[in-house]
Design an enzyme around this catalytic site. Structure first.
Site, short mmCIF file in Angstrom:
data_model
loop_
_atom_site.label_atom_id
_atom_site.label_comp_id
_atom_site.label_asym_id
_atom_site.label_seq_id
_atom_site.Cartn_x
_atom_site.Cartn_y
_atom_site.Cartn_z
N HIS A 178 -6.10 -3.40 6.88
CA HIS A 178 -6.41 -1.72 7.85
C HIS A 178 -5.58 -0.99 7.52
O HIS A 178 -4.43 -0.35 7.21
CB HIS A 178 -6.51 -2.67 9.20
CG HIS A 178 -6.56 -1.18 10.53
ND1 HIS A 178 -7.26 -0.32 9.98
CD2 HIS A 178 -5.72 -0.62 10.95
CE1 HIS A 178 -7.89 0.69 10.94
NE2 HIS A 178 -6.11 0.34 11.58
N SER A 191 3.71 1.46 17.80
CA SER A 191 1.75 0.80 16.72
C SER A 191 2.51 -0.02 15.99
O SER A 191 1.84 -0.52 15.04
CB SER A 191 1.06 2.02 17.12
OG SER A 191 1.35 2.58 15.38
N CYS A 195 -9.75 -0.83 16.50
CA CYS A 195 -10.14 -1.00 14.79
C CYS A 195 -10.27 -2.17 14.26
O CYS A 195 -11.12 -2.32 13.95
CB CYS A 195 -9.32 -0.34 14.47
SG CYS A 195 -8.02 1.38 14.91
N ASP A 202 5.68 20.28 5.29
CA ASP A 202 6.19 20.00 4.03
C ASP A 202 4.97 18.67 3.95
O ASP A 202 4.77 17.66 4.00
CB ASP A 202 7.23 18.65 3.64
CG ASP A 202 7.18 18.64 2.01
OD1 ASP A 202 6.52 18.48 1.29
OD2 ASP A 202 8.20 17.90 1.91
N LYS A 220 3.16 -1.09 3.69
CA LYS A 220 3.79 -1.30 4.96
C LYS A 220 3.94 -2.64 5.03
O LYS A 220 4.65 -3.50 5.53
CB LYS A 220 4.46 0.30 6.06
CG LYS A 220 5.17 0.94 6.37
CD LYS A 220 4.90 1.55 7.31
CE LYS A 220 5.28 3.36 7.58
NZ LYS A 220 6.72 2.99 7.33
N SER A 253 -5.42 -2.30 18.01
CA SER A 253 -3.83 -1.93 18.41
C SER A 253 -4.61 -2.50 20.28
O SER A 253 -5.92 -2.97 20.06
CB SER A 253 -3.57 -0.36 18.87
OG SER A 253 -3.11 0.14 17.71
N ASN A 273 -8.62 8.43 8.72
CA ASN A 273 -8.73 7.33 10.01
C ASN A 273 -10.39 6.86 10.26
O ASN A 273 -10.95 8.00 10.75
CB ASN A 273 -7.80 7.55 11.27
CG ASN A 273 -7.42 5.39 11.59
OD1 ASN A 273 -8.21 4.64 11.01
ND2 ASN A 273 -7.77 5.57 12.50
N GLU A 317 -14.95 2.14 18.23
CA GLU A 317 -14.13 2.64 19.84
C GLU A 317 -14.20 3.98 20.27
O GLU A 317 -13.38 4.62 20.89
CB GLU A 317 -12.78 2.91 19.48
CG GLU A 317 -11.87 3.26 18.23
CD GLU A 317 -10.01 2.39 18.24
OE1 GLU A 317 -10.38 2.14 17.24
OE2 GLU A 317 -9.55 3.10 19.30
N THR A 343 -4.10 12.01 10.74
CA THR A 343 -4.31 11.02 10.64
C THR A 343 -5.96 10.35 11.59
O THR A 343 -6.45 9.97 11.47
CB THR A 343 -3.44 9.35 11.56
OG1 THR A 343 -3.93 9.75 12.02
CG2 THR A 343 -1.71 9.89 10.76
N1 COA Z 1 7.92 13.51 1.71
C1 COA Z 1 7.70 12.35 1.94
N2 COA Z 1 7.48 11.90 3.21
C2 COA Z 1 8.12 12.50 4.49
C3 COA Z 1 8.65 13.61 4.71
C4 COA Z 1 8.16 14.62 3.39
N3 COA Z 1 8.46 16.06 3.32
N4 COA Z 1 8.69 14.20 6.06
C5 COA Z 1 8.32 12.47 6.63
N5 COA Z 1 8.06 12.36 5.43
C6 COA Z 1 7.75 10.65 5.87
C7 COA Z 1 8.74 9.14 6.65
O1 COA Z 1 10.20 9.08 6.30
C8 COA Z 1 8.20 8.42 6.98
O2 COA Z 1 7.37 7.65 6.06
P1 COA Z 1 8.68 6.09 6.59
O3 COA Z 1 6.78 4.92 7.39
O4 COA Z 1 8.00 4.50 5.11
O5 COA Z 1 9.74 5.89 7.07
C9 COA Z 1 6.86 8.99 7.23
O6 COA Z 1 6.29 10.18 6.51
C10 COA Z 1 5.56 9.69 8.49
O7 COA Z 1 6.94 10.57 9.08
P2 COA Z 1 7.38 10.54 10.72
O8 COA Z 1 8.62 11.14 10.84
O9 COA Z 1 7.55 8.63 10.68
O10 COA Z 1 5.95 10.01 11.63
P3 COA Z 1 5.66 11.16 13.01
O11 COA Z 1 6.34 10.79 13.94
O12 COA Z 1 5.16 11.68 12.40
O13 COA Z 1 4.75 10.20 13.13
C11 COA Z 1 3.10 8.29 12.65
C12 COA Z 1 4.22 9.05 12.11
C13 COA Z 1 2.68 7.11 11.76
C14 COA Z 1 3.60 7.14 14.28
C15 COA Z 1 2.17 8.79 13.33
O14 COA Z 1 1.11 9.56 12.49
C16 COA Z 1 1.18 8.55 14.55
O15 COA Z 1 1.71 8.93 16.06
N6 COA Z 1 -0.02 8.09 14.25
C17 COA Z 1 -1.13 7.44 14.72
C18 COA Z 1 -0.61 4.93 15.58
C19 COA Z 1 -1.83 5.48 14.71
O16 COA Z 1 -2.36 5.29 13.73
N7 COA Z 1 -0.54 3.40 14.35
C20 COA Z 1 -0.85 2.50 12.86
C21 COA Z 1 -1.14 1.20 13.67
S1 COA Z 1 -2.66 1.25 14.24
#
Ligand code: COA
Length: 382
Positions: free
Chosen positions: A233, A201, A111, A29, A242, A304, A272, A79, A152
């Site tokens: 960031h 993370s 970062c 989606d 968040k 990180s 990113n 990085e 991302t």
């Molecule tokens: N419509 C709207 N929102 C939706 C959706 C939809 N159809 N499907 C999922 N979402 C939302 C989820 O509810 C979640 O929101 P929330 O975090 O507010 O609860 C968000 O989208 C992400 O969904 P999730 O299932 O958690 O995604 P994921 O398991 O694919 O992983 C990360 C998300 C961030 C962990 C992943 O992108 C990642 O590993 N990123 C790299 C690390 C990073 O950037 N870390 C940040 C700190 S440096």
């Protein structure tokens, strides 16, 4: 004496992927990307682009407006290092013909290191008030295909000139810092993509937000309503939301979404850019509709591993005469859109080897990475 960011400019890559293409190809989606992560597109490098070519383009744009003979130090934060020994900034120094009487070094801590470079630059100018320091934050976020981080990804560079009596923002003395040994994201020497504990993370980032904020408060007594806008960031822009919510809960006041909204405009489209991400947030904030003259910004930098810093900056009167939104619009709009398959081909074709090879001539940017000869990376001015 005020010290801070006197001027800045940016660059990104030749290609862009629209996340709708990724959503369609992976049967996801699209709202997961647009709403869930807060991302719409990401920049994708051509084979002849890297952190040096992006950094050099950002510096070239910046130095069109300045006398490069005043620069005494070049700090390159990344990085996405291209060599284990030689600083990427030395390549930029050569491409731009900077004076030889310059100290050049590379900074690394995920970062966060762009902020370490800025603080080092500010401290240098406090001691040598006529000197100028060039800080370059340049990165390519490249995650494994089909990993959680893949949507991302992104890339970009921000070049900043740190001086006394800055035209854009004064970096205020004393910040909040926070270090915690956590394995949330790391990239071993033999891997071209990071290992990521995604959920860890997010928690590590939020803990660091509070840790660095509390340190700032204990050092300087800053109050939450002393701050007009917050810039967090943005590994993906939802992360800033968040952090904003977490900070509001922690200090026990309501902090409306309008306090961070404008800072996310560019990162939604870039993806990113690791060390550059917070500073693309700053660029977007300065380019927004708000009149920020005399207003205080709160900036949260997270890398990180983890190291983070909460610091404040005061926007200077007249800053509007020193911003260049057209440069960002040009860089974002001139990118060539690729299909999902084309993006995956580019992703798979990444070559980090040091054997001889030549890259295809693709980029229209002023500098290109031409390949490797006798283990040495070759750059050209176009
Ligand atoms: N419509 C709207 N929102 C939706 C959706 C939809 N159809 N499907 C999922 N979402 C939302 C989820 O509810 C979640 O929101 P929330 O975090 O507010 O609860 C968000 O989208 C992400 O969904 P999730 O299932 O958690 O995604 P994921 O398991 O694919 O992983 C990360 C998300 C961030 C962990 C992943 O992108 C990642 O590993 N990123 C790299 C690390 C990073 O950037 N870390 C940040 C700190 S440096």
């Amino acid at each position: 004496m005020k010290i801070g960011i006197h001027d800045l400019d940016i660059a990104t890559t030749h290609y862009v992927l629209n996340l709708d293409s990724m959503a369609k190809a992976l049967d996801i989606d699209p709202n997961k990307y647009h709403i869930g992560l807060g991302q719409d597109e990401f920049s994708v490098p051509a084979p002849d682009e890297d952190v040096v070519t992006m950094g050099a383009e950002a510096v070239a744009r910046l130095l069109e407006r300045h006398d490069k003979s005043k620069i005494r130090m070049v700090l390159f934060a990344t990085e996405t290092g291209i060599d284990q020994s030689k600083a990427a900034g030395v390549f930029v120094h050569g491409l731009l013909g900077l004076p030889q009487s310059v100290r050049t070094v590379e900074f690394k801590q995920a970062c966060y290191s762009g902020t370490a470079a800025i603080q080092t630059a500010v401290n240098h100018v406090a001691r040598y008030t006529d000197d100028q320091v060039l800080v370059i934050a340049s990165d390519i976020a490249r995650y494994a295909a089909d990993s959680g981080g893949e949507p991302t990804q992104g890339a970009g560079a921000v070049a900043m000139l740190i001086t006394a009596n800055p035209a854009l923002v004064e970096i205020e003395p004393d910040s909040g810092v926070f270090t915690a040994d956590v394995n949330d994201f790391w990239r071993p020497n033999d891997s071209s993509t990071p290992f990521v504990e995604g959920k860890l993370s997010l928690d590590a980032y939020l803990d660091a937000t509070i840790g660095a904020w509390d340190d700032l408060v204990s050092r300087r007594g800053v109050k939450i309503d002393d701050i007009h806008r917050f810039l967090h960031h943005q590994p993906f822009t939802k992360m800033a939301r968040k952090a904003h919510t977490k900070l509001a809960e922690h200090v026990g006041v309501e902090l409306g979404p309008e306090l961070i909204e404008e800072s996310m405009a560019y990162n939604r489209r870039l993806g990113n850019s690791y060390t550059a991400s917070l500073y693309f947030g700053l660029v977007a904030q300065l380019h927004g509709n708000d009149d920020l003259a005399g207003k205080r910004l709160g900036l949260f930098s997270y890398g990180s591993g983890s190291v983070s810093e909460f610091f404040t900056a005061v926007v200077q009167p007249g800053y509007h005469d020193h911003i260049y939104p057209a440069h960002v619009a040009d860089s974002l709009d001139r990118r060539v859109e690729v299909s999902f398959d084309e993006y995956r081909e580019l992703h798979a074709a990444y070559n980090g080897a040091s054997e001889n090879y030549e890259t295809e001539e693709v980029t229209q940017a002023p500098f290109r990475f031409a390949g490797v000869t006798d283990r040495v990376r070759q750059y050209e001015t176009r």
